[in-house]
Design an enzyme around this catalytic site. Structure first.
Site, PDB file in Angstrom:
ATOM      1  N   ASN A   9      -0.224 -13.556  -0.632  1.00 51.85           N
ATOM      2  CA  ASN A   9      -1.562 -14.114  -0.768  1.00 51.85           C
ATOM      3  C   ASN A   9      -1.325 -15.060  -2.268  1.00 51.85           C
ATOM      4  OD1 ASN A   9      -4.071 -14.988  -1.290  1.00 51.85           O
ATOM      5  ND2 ASN A   9      -4.911 -13.163  -1.931  1.00 51.85           N
ATOM      6  N   LYS A  11      -3.293 -17.227  -3.187  1.00 51.66           N
ATOM      7  CA  LYS A  11      -4.678 -17.582  -3.973  1.00 51.66           C
ATOM      8  C   LYS A  11      -4.611 -18.954  -4.110  1.00 51.66           C
ATOM      9  CE  LYS A  11      -4.474 -12.910  -5.912  1.00 51.66           C
ATOM     10  NZ  LYS A  11      -5.332 -11.953  -6.624  1.00 51.66           N
ATOM     11  N   HIS A  97     -11.359 -10.142   0.874  1.00 50.04           N
ATOM     12  CA  HIS A  97     -10.777 -10.048  -0.435  1.00 50.04           C
ATOM     13  C   HIS A  97     -11.657  -9.721  -1.651  1.00 50.04           C
ATOM     14  CE1 HIS A  97      -8.179 -10.488  -4.150  1.00 50.04           C
ATOM     15  NE2 HIS A  97      -7.109 -10.463  -3.439  1.00 50.04           N
ATOM     16  N   GLU A  99     -11.868 -10.820  -4.491  1.00 48.82           N
ATOM     17  CA  GLU A  99     -12.468 -11.942  -5.138  1.00 48.82           C
ATOM     18  C   GLU A  99     -13.365 -12.937  -4.449  1.00 48.82           C
ATOM     19  OE1 GLU A  99      -8.293 -13.570  -5.743  1.00 48.82           O
ATOM     20  OE2 GLU A  99      -7.869 -11.951  -7.025  1.00 48.82           O
ATOM     21  N   GLU A 169      -6.995  -2.324  -1.655  1.00 43.50           N
ATOM     22  CA  GLU A 169      -6.400  -2.942  -2.883  1.00 43.50           C
ATOM     23  C   GLU A 169      -7.585  -2.534  -4.008  1.00 43.50           C
ATOM     24  OE1 GLU A 169      -4.373  -6.904  -2.314  1.00 43.50           O
ATOM     25  OE2 GLU A 169      -6.558  -7.365  -2.070  1.00 43.50           O
ATOM     26  N   GLY A 175      -4.034  -7.947 -10.129  1.00 44.39           N
ATOM     27  CA  GLY A 175      -3.426  -8.934 -11.309  1.00 44.39           C
ATOM     28  C   GLY A 175      -3.636  -8.411 -12.592  1.00 44.39           C
ATOM     29  N   SER A 215      -0.736  -5.373  -8.002  1.00 48.78           N
ATOM     30  CA  SER A 215       0.249  -5.297  -8.843  1.00 48.78           C
ATOM     31  C   SER A 215       1.385  -4.504  -8.499  1.00 48.78           C
ATOM     32  CB  SER A 215      -0.109  -4.635 -10.313  1.00 48.78           C
ATOM     33  OG  SER A 215      -1.163  -5.244 -11.060  1.00 48.78           O
TER      34      SER A 215
END
Ligand code: PEP
Length: 255
Positions: A9, A11, A97, A99, A169, A175, A215
């Protein structure tokens, strides 16, 4: 036998030129894949036709998208529909996701509608779920993730589950450099599979790939992918360098 998948991904990263170079590097170093070992590259919308062209004719590596809208067409400025993605060569669409949920307020109701459109347009869904740190600290992560799945995904009939991939996730691992331990990942993946078995039966639950994201890197991919219910990874930061991404793909192939 269920599929193993590594999906990158990107992003909101990389220019068109940088994206082309990254895909070329990945294609160059790709190990032998198979019907049971897939790679997905989910580049930003503007990259998709370029990515699809670069992957054309290559086996078991697919173009992905990072989102799509819940209406088929119309006056929704700035949005992208499932049929557009399909016509651009997309095979897998990431939905939900964290985010997207956090910064763009995506709700389970919207995600449920998007899931339908993606599947009805002949693509596969990578449906993301995962808890924030305060939920993990409170010890209620199982219920949190179960609710996300029941509200956003498990409205599907069993017949469509073969086109679904789930990505667990934990938000506190995305991240941050802080990876879930293999025990934490396996425990949650087993829980997700148990909930799926409750809704759809054990046979369906046994066939849906569940990816880990957060990560994941070449140095920890092998131990994560060795877990019984971890069927590969959804990769953010480490998907932006061919060498790192290929290291993770190799761990999936070897698992
Ligand atoms: C992600 O955002 O899907 C992700 C897993 O990111 P990272 O690998 O950078 O933690």
């Amino acid at each position: 036998m269920r599929k193993k998948i590594v999906a990158g991904n990107w992003k909101m990263n990389l220019t068109m030129q940088e994206g082309a170079a990254l895909v070329a590097g990945i294609v160059d170093g790709l190990p032998v894949l198979s019907d049971n070992k897939h790679v997905v590259i989910a580049s930003p919308f503007v990259h998709i036709t370029q990515t699809a062209k670069q992957l054309e004719g290559k086996e078991y590596i697919y173009t992905g998208a990072q989102n799509c809208y819940q209406e088929s067409a119309g006056a929704y400025t700035g949005e992208v529909s499932a049929s557009m993605l399909k016509s651009a060569g997309v095979a897998y669409v990431i939905l939900g996701h964290s985010e997207r949920r956090q910064y763009f307020g995506e709700t389970s109701e919207q995600l449920a509608a998007r899931v339908h459109l993606v599947l009805n347009n002949g693509m596969k869904v990578i449906f993301c779920c995962g808890e924030p740190l305060e939920i993990r600290d409170a010890g209620t992560e199982n219920a949190w993730v179960e609710t996300q799945l029941r509200e956003g995904l498990f409205h599907l009939p069993a017949s469509q589950m073969e086109h679904v991939v789930i990505a667990y996730e934990p938000i506190w691992a995305i991240g941050t450099g802080r990876t879930a331990s293999t025990e934490q990942a396996q425990q949650m993946h087993a829980h997700i599979r148990a909930v799926m078995a409750d809704v759809y039966g054990a046979d369906v639950a046994a066939t849906v790939p569940i990816l880990y994201g957060g990560s994941c890197k070449p140095s920890n991919a092998a131990e994560l992918f060795a877990c019984a219910d971890v069927d590969g990874g959804l990769i953010g930061g480490a998907a932006l360098k061919a060498e790192d991404f290929l290291g993770i793909v190799q761990a999936m192939v070897d698992a």
